[in-house]
Design a protein around this motif. Structure first.
Motif, PDB file in Angstrom:
ATOM      1  N   VAL A   1       0.833  -1.200   0.000  1.00 52.14           N
ATOM      2  CA  VAL A   1       0.000   0.000   0.000  1.00 52.14           C
ATOM      3  C   VAL A   1       0.872   1.257   0.000  1.00 52.14           C
TER       4      VAL A   1
ATOM      5  N   THR B   1       2.090   2.133  -3.423  1.00 59.97           N
ATOM      6  CA  THR B   1       1.063   2.763  -4.249  1.00 59.97           C
ATOM      7  C   THR B   1       0.839   4.212  -3.853  1.00 59.97           C
TER       8      THR B   1
ATOM      9  N   ARG C   1      -6.610  -0.790   0.914  1.00 63.70           N
ATOM     10  CA  ARG C   1      -6.496   0.301  -0.053  1.00 63.70           C
ATOM     11  C   ARG C   1      -5.676   1.463   0.478  1.00 63.70           C
ATOM     12  N   SER C   2      -5.398   1.481   1.762  1.00 62.90           N
ATOM     13  CA  SER C   2      -4.601   2.546   2.363  1.00 62.90           C
ATOM     14  C   SER C   2      -3.822   1.957   3.535  1.00 62.90           C
TER      15      SER C   2
END
Length: 363
Positions: free
Chosen positions: A192, A195, A274-275
């Motif tokens: 994560v 990203t 996602r985080s």
């Protein structure tokens, strides 16, 4: 203060929470999980500890005495032995927690008021040691024409921790707790973070494969985990005088298995989050059951069967058995091979899932 603007911010925050499924699951799932764990799975009143019995007297009185001990519900026969030495071997291998030895001169010892039954207890777990001590509270009345004492004297012998010092039990398990907390968290945010910082775009353009990327993320943290293991071992030996009765190499091999298991679990979490905040939330969701159900804080034998099934799926459970067996009981990995195989299977499954679920793309 404008109430209309305040209300708009509140509605916006609630809508954002509704879209964040991980946070919503934490809000609803964490209280439920804690209630179930503390109210249902955790039980300090131990029953049916795995035990083995060696009755060398083979008299009606000795058999009745053993049956009275079994009727207490504290122990349950889980293995067979033919001599007291075999009971010690079973304790060292972790196959039993309590060994009952009845000497050949049981009847004479009882008539003389001497200790007629010896209870051998695995002292590497203080809770088990306390539970086994309850056996001395049970009256084992046997009719006699010689006006023998009403109770059969029982001696409880604690192996591996006769002083019942808490650090002896806590420090080995603390190695696993620290490795679980740090290794899972470090790797859970690894993918994560790439990203969020934009590094994933650079990695996508390289010929690095999924497997190479995932394993490359794991190995540096494995070295960090070994440093943490060494630090806890040194402090435990120096400050708390925790014994190391087994092989140091076995300690490190068991630690490597746990490190790889936690790293593979963290990688799997990182492919779903996602985080970084979500990754930390999911890590805590795994960490709490590991602490409560692994046998580190609360006894495994006191858990109901469904909770024991969940416990068997946690790598920390198997590491606690390995590290206490090696450090405190002097066992080796060959004696505890089942837990080693369980950790290897966990590593293979988690790492395979993480590699399959990871995709070198931003969407």
């Amino acid at each position: 203060m404008n109430l209309r603007r305040l209300l708009a911010i509140m509605v916006k925050e609630l809508r954002q929470l509704r879209r964040d499924r991980v946070t919503l699951a934490m809000i609803m799932g964490m209280p439920v999980m804690q209630l179930l764990l503390f109210g249902y799975a955790i039980n300090l009143n131990l029953r049916y500890l795995p035990a083995a019995v060696v009755d060398q007297a083979q008299t009606s009185g000795s058999r009745a005495a053993v049956q009275d001990l079994l009727a207490s519900g504290v122990i349950e026969i889980k293995a067979s032995a033919q001599s007291p030495q075999q009971l010690v071997d079973l304790l060292r291998e972790g196959r039993i927690s309590v060994g009952i030895a009845v000497p050949p001169d049981f009847e004479r010892r009882k008539l003389d008021g001497r200790e007629a039954i010896q209870v051998m207890v695995d002292g590497s777990d203080n809770v088990v040691q306390s539970a086994a001590a309850q056996l001395t509270q049970y009256s084992l009345d046997q009719p006699s024409d010689f006006h023998a004492p009403a109770q059969t004297p029982i001696s409880v012998v604690s192996f591996y921790n006769p002083e019942r010092r808490s650090p002896v039990n806590i420090v080995p398990g603390l190695i696993g707790v620290i490795l679980t907390m740090t290794m899972v968290l470090f790797t859970a945010v690894a993918i994560v973070r790439e990203t969020e910082r934009g590094n994933m775009e650079l990695l996508i353009t390289t010929p690095v494969s999924r497997t190479e990327l995932m394993i490359g993320k794991v190995l540096p943290y494995a070295a960090i985990g070994l440093v943490q293991t060494t630090l806890v071992l040194l402090l435990g030996l120096w400050l708390f005088r925790v014994p190391l009765r087994g092989s140091l190499w076995d300690v490190y091999l068991a630690s490597v298995l746990l490190i790889l298991a936690n790293l593979s679990l963290g990688l799997l979490i990182s492919t779903r989050a996602r985080s970084q905040f979500q990754a930390m939330q999911m890590t805590f969701f795994v960490f709490l059951p590991s602490i409560l159900l692994s046998g580190f804080m609360f006894p495994y034998a006191g858990m109901p069967v469904p909770a024991q099934w969940v416990s068997e799926a946690l790598p920390l459970t198997h590491f606690i058995r390995l590290i206490r067996g090696i450090m405190l009981r002097g066992a080796d990995l060959g004696d505890l091979w089942q837990d080693g195989v369980a950790l290897l299977a966990f590593i293979a499954i988690m790492l395979t899932l993480a590699i399959r679920l990871f995709h070198k793309r931003l969407d």
